[in-house]
Design a protein around this motif. Structure first.
Motif, PDB file in Angstrom:
ATOM      1  N   THR A   1      -3.599   8.095 -15.521  1.00  0.00           N
ATOM      2  CA  THR A   1      -3.803   8.457 -14.122  1.00  0.00           C
ATOM      3  C   THR A   1      -5.239   8.227 -13.687  1.00  0.00           C
ATOM      4  O   THR A   1      -5.493   7.910 -12.518  1.00  0.00           O
ATOM      5  N   GLY A   2      -6.186   8.376 -14.620  1.00  0.00           N
ATOM      6  CA  GLY A   2      -7.580   8.087 -14.267  1.00  0.00           C
ATOM      7  C   GLY A   2      -7.770   6.635 -13.884  1.00  0.00           C
ATOM      8  O   GLY A   2      -8.462   6.307 -12.903  1.00  0.00           O
ATOM      9  N   LEU A   3      -7.138   5.732 -14.638  1.00  0.00           N
ATOM     10  CA  LEU A   3      -7.211   4.307 -14.319  1.00  0.00           C
ATOM     11  C   LEU A   3      -6.567   4.013 -12.976  1.00  0.00           C
ATOM     12  O   LEU A   3      -7.141   3.297 -12.136  1.00  0.00           O
ATOM     13  N   LEU A   4      -5.394   4.578 -12.741  1.00  0.00           N
ATOM     14  CA  LEU A   4      -4.677   4.313 -11.492  1.00  0.00           C
ATOM     15  C   LEU A   4      -5.419   4.895 -10.287  1.00  0.00           C
ATOM     16  O   LEU A   4      -5.469   4.268  -9.214  1.00  0.00           O
ATOM     17  N   ALA A   5      -5.991   6.079 -10.435  1.00  0.00           N
ATOM     18  CA  ALA A   5      -6.735   6.675  -9.325  1.00  0.00           C
ATOM     19  C   ALA A   5      -7.960   5.831  -8.978  1.00  0.00           C
ATOM     20  O   ALA A   5      -8.271   5.630  -7.795  1.00  0.00           O
ATOM     21  N   ALA A   6      -8.654   5.332  -9.993  1.00  0.00           N
ATOM     22  CA  ALA A   6      -9.821   4.488  -9.739  1.00  0.00           C
ATOM     23  C   ALA A   6      -9.434   3.187  -9.047  1.00  0.00           C
ATOM     24  O   ALA A   6     -10.096   2.750  -8.092  1.00  0.00           O
ATOM     25  N   LEU A   7      -8.357   2.566  -9.508  1.00  0.00           N
ATOM     26  CA  LEU A   7      -7.905   1.318  -8.888  1.00  0.00           C
ATOM     27  C   LEU A   7      -7.416   1.554  -7.459  1.00  0.00           C
ATOM     28  O   LEU A   7      -7.644   0.718  -6.576  1.00  0.00           O
ATOM     29  N   HIS A   8      -6.756   2.685  -7.227  1.00  0.00           N
ATOM     30  CA  HIS A   8      -6.297   2.985  -5.871  1.00  0.00           C
ATOM     31  C   HIS A   8      -7.476   3.188  -4.932  1.00  0.00           C
ATOM     32  O   HIS A   8      -7.460   2.701  -3.784  1.00  0.00           O
ATOM     33  N   HIS A   9      -8.484   3.885  -5.386  1.00  0.00           N
ATOM     34  CA  HIS A   9      -9.657   4.103  -4.536  1.00  0.00           C
ATOM     35  C   HIS A   9     -10.369   2.788  -4.231  1.00  0.00           C
ATOM     36  O   HIS A   9     -10.811   2.566  -3.094  1.00  0.00           O
ATOM     37  N   LEU A  10     -10.455   1.917  -5.216  1.00  0.00           N
ATOM     38  CA  LEU A  10     -11.082   0.610  -4.996  1.00  0.00           C
ATOM     39  C   LEU A  10     -10.258  -0.226  -4.017  1.00  0.00           C
ATOM     40  O   LEU A  10     -10.820  -0.922  -3.150  1.00  0.00           O
TER      41      LEU A  10
ATOM     42  N   TYR B   1       0.837  -1.207   0.000  1.00  0.00           N
ATOM     43  CA  TYR B   1       0.000   0.000   0.000  1.00  0.00           C
ATOM     44  C   TYR B   1       0.868   1.252   0.000  1.00  0.00           C
ATOM     45  O   TYR B   1       0.606   2.209  -0.746  1.00  0.00           O
ATOM     46  N   SER B   2       1.908   1.247   0.820  1.00  0.00           N
ATOM     47  CA  SER B   2       2.787   2.410   0.900  1.00  0.00           C
ATOM     48  C   SER B   2       3.510   2.662  -0.422  1.00  0.00           C
ATOM     49  O   SER B   2       3.584   3.804  -0.895  1.00  0.00           O
ATOM     50  N   VAL B   3       4.002   1.591  -1.043  1.00  0.00           N
ATOM     51  CA  VAL B   3       4.762   1.743  -2.291  1.00  0.00           C
ATOM     52  C   VAL B   3       3.857   2.213  -3.428  1.00  0.00           C
ATOM     53  O   VAL B   3       4.198   3.158  -4.156  1.00  0.00           O
ATOM     54  N   THR B   4       2.709   1.585  -3.602  1.00  0.00           N
ATOM     55  CA  THR B   4       1.820   1.952  -4.702  1.00  0.00           C
ATOM     56  C   THR B   4       1.256   3.356  -4.510  1.00  0.00           C
ATOM     57  O   THR B   4       1.131   4.125  -5.471  1.00  0.00           O
ATOM     58  N   THR B   5       0.925   3.709  -3.275  1.00  0.00           N
ATOM     59  CA  THR B   5       0.391   5.045  -3.015  1.00  0.00           C
ATOM     60  C   THR B   5       1.439   6.107  -3.294  1.00  0.00           C
ATOM     61  O   THR B   5       1.151   7.139  -3.919  1.00  0.00           O
TER      62      THR B   5
ATOM     63  N   PRO C   1      -1.324  11.107   1.639  1.00  0.00           N
ATOM     64  CA  PRO C   1      -1.101  10.380   0.382  1.00  0.00           C
ATOM     65  C   PRO C   1      -2.350   9.674  -0.127  1.00  0.00           C
ATOM     66  O   PRO C   1      -2.570   9.602  -1.336  1.00  0.00           O
ATOM     67  N   THR C   2      -3.172   9.143   0.784  1.00  0.00           N
ATOM     68  CA  THR C   2      -4.382   8.431   0.372  1.00  0.00           C
ATOM     69  C   THR C   2      -5.359   9.358  -0.321  1.00  0.00           C
ATOM     70  O   THR C   2      -5.918   9.021  -1.374  1.00  0.00           O
ATOM     71  N   PHE C   3      -5.571  10.540   0.232  1.00  0.00           N
ATOM     72  CA  PHE C   3      -6.534  11.477  -0.351  1.00  0.00           C
ATOM     73  C   PHE C   3      -6.106  11.921  -1.745  1.00  0.00           C
ATOM     74  O   PHE C   3      -6.933  12.028  -2.652  1.00  0.00           O
ATOM     75  N   TYR C   4      -4.810  12.175  -1.921  1.00  0.00           N
ATOM     76  CA  TYR C   4      -4.336  12.712  -3.196  1.00  0.00           C
ATOM     77  C   TYR C   4      -4.038  11.633  -4.236  1.00  0.00           C
ATOM     78  O   TYR C   4      -3.624  11.967  -5.347  1.00  0.00           O
TER      79      TYR C   4
END
Length: 342
Positions: A149-158, A88-92, A177-180
């Motif tokens: 970035t749209g794809l990555l933001a959606a996957l991160h939120h999920l 989680y830390s690395v991907t975020t 980091p989570t919010f942004y």
């Protein structure tokens, strides 16, 4: 016999420069395109792994731990918990770093390199106007940046949502980091990095200085957005009197302190609870009667995301306008096919 007027020769049709310019941009920046696609694919795989198997394994480990109820000999899958936190830390962090990586690339290669080598001036003199050149430099990368970035933001939120309420150490929504990293603001910040890099490249005409300046400028604008964020949506106020504990509303804190009998707000002296005589004396001198806290709860997540996105997009629009103005001042509005000087 009626004479037939000669027909005018058909106008010579030249193919639009836009498709040719797009193909040329793709060939010129093919290495960067491959790196971008590879980065998006790699991070997407990591986020899918995080939101699926890693979340399930960590949640099961926490169930085992909580079932121990403080027993000394407790067996639970601790590596699963640690692995979830690390991934989680690395991907975020990787998603959060994208706007700055994009700014560095755009500043170093997208505009400054061609201006530095004279390739842009040659292009303007032969077939493409400066305006068309800059439009292609903005439109094509912006499309790829938004898609990635749209794809990555959606996957991160999920992935974050999958662990919410199941993993005891899951990050709160208000974690910086989570919010942004998990909303439309992520995409807007990536576009900001792109436009900042393009504008700085137009100003510098030198790759290396433009690279560093683009990252610094993006950081500065990011700081402006972050500072304004808590004030983009009305906050919620929580008030407690001395008989209660200090407000504990979780979320993004806007302001907090103590209230006087007249309703005035004062900074919290952080003496401690009013049950202690020394602290009671301090609060009495201030005429304090309770605590207050202005904060944003979880319900404000999407309003804050959307308002911050709107603010960032407005800044992007201003920077795009500035880029065209800089280009016009450097070229003097040179029409297509006319000679230009570097």
């Amino acid at each position: 016999m009626t004479a037939v007027a000669p027909t005018a020769p058909a106008a010579t049709r030249h193919p639009s420069p836009a498709p040719r310019l797009t193909r040329w941009l793709l060939r010129l920046h093919r290495p960067a395109l491959c790196v971008w696609v590879g980065l998006v694919v790699l991070l997407s795989a990591g986020l899918l792994w995080l939101g699926g198997p890693l979340t399930d394994a960590s949640a099961a480990a926490w169930e085992q731990y909580n079932a121990c109820a403080g027993a000394q000999n407790c067996t639970y899958d601790q590596p699963a918990i640690i692995r979830y936190k690390e991934v989680y830390s690395v991907t975020t962090s990787a998603v959060l770093a994208l706007p700055f990586l994009i700014a560095a690339w755009a500043g170093a290669t997208l505009t400054s390199r061609e201006l530095e080598t004279g390739t842009a001036q040659l292009t303007w003199a032969q077939s493409v106007s400066p305006v068309h050149w800059l439009t292609a430099k903005l439109a094509l990368p912006a499309t790829l940046v938004v898609a990635g970035t749209g794809l990555l933001a959606a996957l991160h939120h999920l992935a974050w949502s999958a662990g919410k309420g199941r993993i005891d150490t899951a990050k709160a929504w208000s974690d910086f980091p989570t919010f942004y990293s998990g909303g439309p603001l992520t995409v807007a910040l990536a576009l900001l990095g792109l436009v900042v890099g393009v504008l700085v490249g137009l100003l510098w005409h030198r790759s290396l200085p433009a690279l560093g300046t683009s990252v610094v400028a993006t950081t500065g604008v990011f700081a402006v957005v972050h500072t304004a964020l808590p004030y983009l949506w009305p906050s919620v106020t929580q008030v407690r009197n001395w008989a209660q504990d200090a407000p504990s509303g979780a979320g993004i804190v806007v302001d907090e302190g103590i209230l006087t009998s007249t309703g005035a707000r004062l900074p919290n002296p952080y003496c401690g609870g009013a049950v202690f005589p020394d602290c009671r004396t301090v609060y009495d001198k201030l005429d304090a009667v309770g605590y207050y806290r202005d904060f944003h709860p979880l319900d404000h997540y999407w309003p804050l995301q959307l308002m911050a996105t709107a603010l960032t997009c407005a800044i992007v629009a201003v920077l795009v306008f500035a880029a065209y103005r800089v280009l016009k001042s450097r070229t003097g509005g040179t029409p297509r096919g006319a000679s230009t000087t570097g």
